[in-house]
Structure formats: C-alpha cells, structure tokens
Design an enzyme around this catalytic site. Structure first.
Site, PDB file in Angstrom:
ATOM      1  N   ASP A 139       3.500  -4.288  -0.496  1.00 42.38           N
ATOM      2  CA  ASP A 139       2.739  -5.106  -1.452  1.00 42.38           C
ATOM      3  C   ASP A 139       3.691  -5.668  -2.510  1.00 42.38           C
ATOM      4  OD1 ASP A 139       0.934  -6.091  -3.467  1.00 42.38           O
ATOM      5  OD2 ASP A 139      -0.622  -4.851  -2.553  1.00 42.38           O
ATOM      6  N   SER A 182      -3.563  -9.645  -3.798  1.00 41.58           N
ATOM      7  CA  SER A 182      -3.549  -8.884  -2.544  1.00 41.58           C
ATOM      8  C   SER A 182      -4.869  -8.995  -1.797  1.00 41.58           C
ATOM      9  CB  SER A 182      -3.248  -7.417  -2.830  1.00 41.58           C
ATOM     10  OG  SER A 182      -1.990  -7.302  -3.438  1.00 41.58           O
ATOM     11  N   ASP A 190      -8.250   0.177  -2.688  1.00 35.86           N
ATOM     12  CA  ASP A 190      -7.511  -0.947  -3.279  1.00 35.86           C
ATOM     13  C   ASP A 190      -7.510  -2.111  -2.277  1.00 35.86           C
ATOM     14  OD1 ASP A 190      -6.122  -2.090  -5.408  1.00 35.86           O
ATOM     15  OD2 ASP A 190      -4.181  -1.322  -4.767  1.00 35.86           O
ATOM     16  N   THR A 224      -5.513  -4.023  -0.445  1.00 35.80           N
ATOM     17  CA  THR A 224      -4.854  -4.133   0.865  1.00 35.80           C
ATOM     18  C   THR A 224      -5.565  -3.320   1.947  1.00 35.80           C
ATOM     19  OG1 THR A 224      -2.789  -4.560  -0.296  1.00 35.80           O
ATOM     20  CG2 THR A 224      -2.619  -3.981   2.046  1.00 35.80           C
ATOM     21  N   ARG A 277     -12.842  -7.399  -5.436  1.00 39.39           N
ATOM     22  CA  ARG A 277     -12.026  -6.214  -5.135  1.00 39.39           C
ATOM     23  C   ARG A 277     -12.299  -5.031  -6.053  1.00 39.39           C
ATOM     24  NH1 ARG A 277      -5.875  -7.679  -6.231  1.00 39.39           N
ATOM     25  NH2 ARG A 277      -5.688  -5.424  -6.260  1.00 39.39           N
ATOM     26  N   GLU A 285       0.774   0.698   4.247  1.00 41.79           N
ATOM     27  CA  GLU A 285       1.091  -0.086   3.050  1.00 41.79           C
ATOM     28  C   GLU A 285       1.964   0.667   2.050  1.00 41.79           C
ATOM     29  OE1 GLU A 285      -1.912  -0.694   0.067  1.00 41.79           O
ATOM     30  OE2 GLU A 285      -0.890  -2.445  -0.746  1.00 41.79           O
ATOM     31  N   ASP A 318       4.485  -3.356  -5.677  1.00 36.77           N
ATOM     32  CA  ASP A 318       3.752  -4.297  -6.534  1.00 36.77           C
ATOM     33  C   ASP A 318       3.421  -3.699  -7.892  1.00 36.77           C
ATOM     34  OD1 ASP A 318       1.595  -6.632  -6.845  1.00 36.77           O
ATOM     35  OD2 ASP A 318       0.571  -4.737  -7.242  1.00 36.77           O
ATOM     36  N   LYS A 319       2.918  -2.486  -7.887  1.00 39.06           N
ATOM     37  CA  LYS A 319       2.416  -1.934  -9.154  1.00 39.06           C
ATOM     38  C   LYS A 319       3.558  -1.684 -10.140  1.00 39.06           C
ATOM     39  CE  LYS A 319      -1.553  -0.174  -6.637  1.00 39.06           C
ATOM     40  NZ  LYS A 319      -2.422  -1.331  -6.946  1.00 39.06           N
ATOM     41  N   HIS A 354       4.668  -5.015 -11.525  1.00 41.51           N
ATOM     42  CA  HIS A 354       3.775  -5.389 -12.640  1.00 41.51           C
ATOM     43  C   HIS A 354       4.213  -4.705 -13.934  1.00 41.51           C
ATOM     44  CE1 HIS A 354       0.638  -7.774 -10.740  1.00 41.51           C
ATOM     45  NE2 HIS A 354       0.445  -6.867  -9.798  1.00 41.51           N
ATOM     46  N   ASP A 381       2.393  -9.245   1.160  1.00 47.91           N
ATOM     47  CA  ASP A 381       1.231 -10.115   0.929  1.00 47.91           C
ATOM     48  C   ASP A 381       1.560 -11.252  -0.035  1.00 47.91           C
ATOM     49  OD1 ASP A 381       1.522  -8.270  -1.084  1.00 47.91           O
ATOM     50  OD2 ASP A 381      -0.566  -7.614  -1.078  1.00 47.91           O
ATOM     51  N   HIS A 382       2.556 -11.023  -0.903  1.00 53.65           N
ATOM     52  CA  HIS A 382       2.964 -12.069  -1.857  1.00 53.65           C
ATOM     53  C   HIS A 382       4.278 -11.634  -2.484  1.00 53.65           C
ATOM     54  CE1 HIS A 382       1.745  -9.294  -4.994  1.00 53.65           C
ATOM     55  NE2 HIS A 382       0.598  -9.134  -4.370  1.00 53.65           N
ATOM     56  N   HIS A 406       2.400 -11.858 -10.017  1.00 57.78           N
ATOM     57  CA  HIS A 406       2.785 -12.260  -8.659  1.00 57.78           C
ATOM     58  C   HIS A 406       3.440 -13.638  -8.719  1.00 57.78           C
ATOM     59  CE1 HIS A 406      -0.889  -9.792  -7.096  1.00 57.78           C
ATOM     60  NE2 HIS A 406       0.021  -9.054  -7.702  1.00 57.78           N
TER      61      HIS A 406
HETATM   62 MG    MG Z   1      -1.946  -3.470  -1.986  1.00 58.40          MG
HETATM   63 ZN    ZN Z   2      -0.193  -7.007  -7.827  1.00 58.53          ZN
END
Ligand code: MG
Ligand code: ZN
Length: 450
Positions: free
Chosen positions: A54, A103, A155, A157, A168, A322, A327-328, A331, A369-370, A413
C-alpha cells in the site's frame, strides 16, 4: 500444468522475442531470460498470489532498497522477470478523472476492473451499485480464497475483495453512519467486517479485532459480535502467532492479531522540519507484542491452508497479501517505520516466489495501489517540509523528504504510476504501461474465471 492454447503460444512466442531483447544486457541476464521464457508460457494459472504494497511507489521501493541492501543491491520484489508500470487514477461520480486515488478506489480498480470514487468499496462511482470482485468470482469458480494484511481486516485494501460499501469507513456494525443503504436494517449486506465473514473467505489474517468485537445490530446475528458470527459460520478464530500456526485445514480461519492495525516492525525518529540528526533505524518495536506474526509467517500459513483445502480440487487458490503500513508510515512521515514495513512486505514476496518456484503454475503479481510521499533528495537539499537523514546499512547518509502536505498534517498519496511485476502464467500482461483496472482482467483470465 495446463497446456497453453495455440493462439496463446503464438502470442507468447512473439512476446518472448521482445522480452529477450529487453533482458539481454546486464548481470544475471541469462537467468532473467530463462525466467522470462518461463513467465510467458502457460495460459492458465492454478493459483494466484497478489501482493499489494500500500502506497509503495518507486520512491518507497528505492528507499527500502538503499537502506537495507544498498543502492546496488536488489530486493526480492526487484527479482521478478517481467515488470511494467500502471496508472492508478480514480474517477469522480461523473466518470471524469480524479488524479490521485485512495486505497478504496484503487483497490476497487484492481479487484473489480471498474474505477470508482475515492472512499468507495467495490461499488460503482455514480450509481453506487455492487460490482463482482475477483475473490467472489474465484469462489464461484471453485478456488479457495485468502486475504492477509498488516492493517485492520476491514481496511480498504482487504475490504475491496469481500465487501461492497458506499464508504470505506463502514468497517464494523457500529461504524455505518456513511453507508445508510448498506445496513442490514435497510436490506443491505452490513458492515465490511460482517460481509468479510459472511463471504466465508477461507483465510482472513490481519488486525482490526475491535471491529469484529462490535455487536451486529439487525438480522439473524443480531446481538452477537462479528467474531461470534464468524464462529457460527464455521470459522476458527486465532489471535497470535502460535494459535495461527496451530490452525488446521478443514474450516475457514479468522486471524485477528491486533485491536487496530498490526504494530509496525521498526521504529525511529519521524521526519522533522529542518531535518533530523543522522539516524539508524531500530529494527524492533517495544509496542509490538512478541506473539504478533510477521507478514511472511502469515503468508506462509495462508498458503499452507489454501493448498491443503484444494489438494484434490481442479483449481487452486487466490490469495491477496498486503503490506499496509508502508502507506500509513508514509502518511506519518516516519521513514524507519516505513522502511521496516517495506522490508517485511519484501519477505512476504519471497515466500510467494519460493512457493511459485515449486509450483510454476502460480501467477505471482507484486504491485501497489498508489504512490506516496517519500522522496530521496540530495544531502545538501534544505526542503521546507519534513525531512530526515538516515545512515544506511552500507554506512552512507541518505536524506528523505516528506513534503506532500503542510508539516503536522497527514502526508498525502500521489498520482504517479506505480510498478507492477509478475511471474507465472499470463505474467506478460503486466508489461508496458497498463492501468490498475487491467490487473483485474489479467487475474480473471489467468484463473479462467467465468
Ligand atoms: Mg491498504
Ligand atoms: Zn494512505
């Protein structure tokens, strides 16, 4: 192994010529050419293992590579024979592009082949209608299915595979404010947690126990927790590494390894305005209970369970794995947390590739995913936002910059294309520049889903 059709073989042969050219130079070219030749053979996959990092754009991969194995080293995810790039944009309700995906919309893209609005889980952008997912189709076609994550199992994903939700945030029965049409009272399928277990996915491993401890508010399981609902549906529920490893095939397994997200593996100082003193990452986390399974161990167990279930079946399994907290931590502008999660994800990639080495009728795909924030910048750069200087395992300094948002806010993102790499039947479909939604078609065709 299934024999490829004549037309597929012709396509594969033509592709092989192209592939052989692209891999003809550099160290290991012979090995790579051999792998590529294998990768373009075979039209049907018995199994698919899909690994999603992610937020794992090229800069996240490069940062983890530079820190852990050095600039000239290679991660497991760098060793796939075939690599391409895909575009990731979401859409607005009217179908026009929204250049930066989350996501949920990104996952809906690869899981259903349909682009949607940010925040939406496997439903259409304007009309909010459920779209069949690759996991649902795999189940219908007799495959075993699994989903493994380091995030909450509810979550975005993992959610896109086995649920459909307007938003979501509708993760547990008490979280339904933004999904009035999805509630059981309104005749909908319920929260993401309820849908995940009612889908009877064979293996569900991740965090998010707090969502599953919420009580179902309506319908046949009213008053029970979602975990109790899962038990009624036949699930074994496991909560740590030991009980996960002890789970036996024969019944589906729900593994809830944390109340929220699974705690990260590495710690360090977050990036700061003006930078940090040069730091080495701490490759442990005092906030991570000792019985927490690694992503690689969860992946290993998931594969064992799915393979055992399908031992005498014509078709194999579909498994999604995943690495969620790349990602987290991006962030949070926490480079050590981020690199540790990327390294943990990369060990799960190795588990998948080791399995595929023995089972070449397995399609393995690794992608994201991004893209995300972290950028490697020159040491002499003085970024206005958050940055940190790291001392890599090869003993050199590296500066990483986090500046997609104002310091103090969550970093964002990005709209970049991301890497997609693969091996096994139909792996050549990742070559070139494709779109996130093309991955759905590749998976569907590889498993011959109807
Ligand atoms: Mg995810
Ligand atoms: Zn994110």
């Amino acid at each position: 192994m299934h024999r490829p059709s004549r037309s597929r073989l012709a396509t594969a042969t033509a592709l092989l010529a192209a592939v052989a050219v692209t891999v003809s130079a550099g160290a290991g070219a012979t090995d790579t050419a051999h792998q590529a030749r294998n990768a373009v053979q075979g039209g049907k996959a018995r199994n698919v293992i899909l690994l999603i990092g992610d937020g794992m754009g090229d800069s996240e991969i490069t940062l983890a590579r530079d820190y852990t194995v050095g600039a000239g080293g290679r991660l497991n995810m760098d060793r796939f024979p075939l690599t391409g790039a895909y575009t990731t944009y979401a859409v607005h309700a009217d179908g026009t592009p929204d250049y930066v995906t989350d996501s949920a919309a990104g996952g809906t893209g690869w899981a259903t082949g349909v682009k949607t609005v940010n925040g939406r889980i496997s439903k259409t952008p304007g009309t909010d209608k459920a779209v069949p997912t690759v996991l649902e189709l795999a189940q219908k076609n007799g495959y075993a299915t699994g989903s493994v994550t380091t995030a909450e199992l509810t979550d975005a994903t993992p959610a896109v595979l086995a649920s459909h939700a307007t938003d979501r945030s509708c993760q547990g029965p008490a979280d339904m404010a933004k999904c009035p049409a999805d509630t059981i009272a309104a005749g909908g399928p319920g929260s993401i947690a309820e849908q995940s277990v009612s889908h009877k996915v064979d293996v569900l491993f991740g965090g998010g126990r707090q969502r599953f401890e919420q009580k179902v508010t309506d319908g046949r399981y009213k008053g029970l927790t979602v975990t109790d609902q899962a038990r009624r549906l036949g699930y074994q529920v496991v909560t740590d590494d030991a009980s996960m490893k002890a789970a036996k095939p024969g019944r589906p397994v729900l593994g809830l390894f944390a109340g929220g997200n699974v705690p990260v593996e590495w710690t360090g100082r977050a990036a700061a305005v003006g930078g940090t003193d040069p730091q080495r990452c701490v490759t442990s986390n005092p906030g991570r209970p000792s019985g927490t399974p690694s992503l690689a161990d969860s992946a290993t167990k998931a594969i064992q369970l799915l393979e055992a279930k399908q031992k005498h079946a014509r078709n194999g399994f579909f498994l999604q794995i995943e690495g969620a907290s790349i990602d987290k931590q991006d962030h949070s502008a926490d480079p050590c947390g981020q690199i540790g999660e990327t390294a943990a994800f990369d060990r799960a990639v190795k588990v998948a590739r080791d399995y595929a080495a023995k089972h070449p009728d397995t399609l393995v795909v690794t992608t994201a995913d991004h893209g995300h924030t972290s950028q490697i910048v020159p040491l002499e750069a003085t970024p206005p936002g958050l940055s940190s200087t790291l001392v890599t395992d090869e003993g050199r300094r590296l500066k990483v910059n986090y500046s997609t948002n104002t310091p103090g806010r969550s970093q964002e993102h990005t709209g970049t294309e991301v890497r997609i790499a693969a091996q096994g039947p139909l792996a050549y479909r990742v070559l070139g520049v494709t779109d996130q939604t093309d991955l759905f078609t590749t998976l569907r065709e590889a498993l011959r889903l109807r």
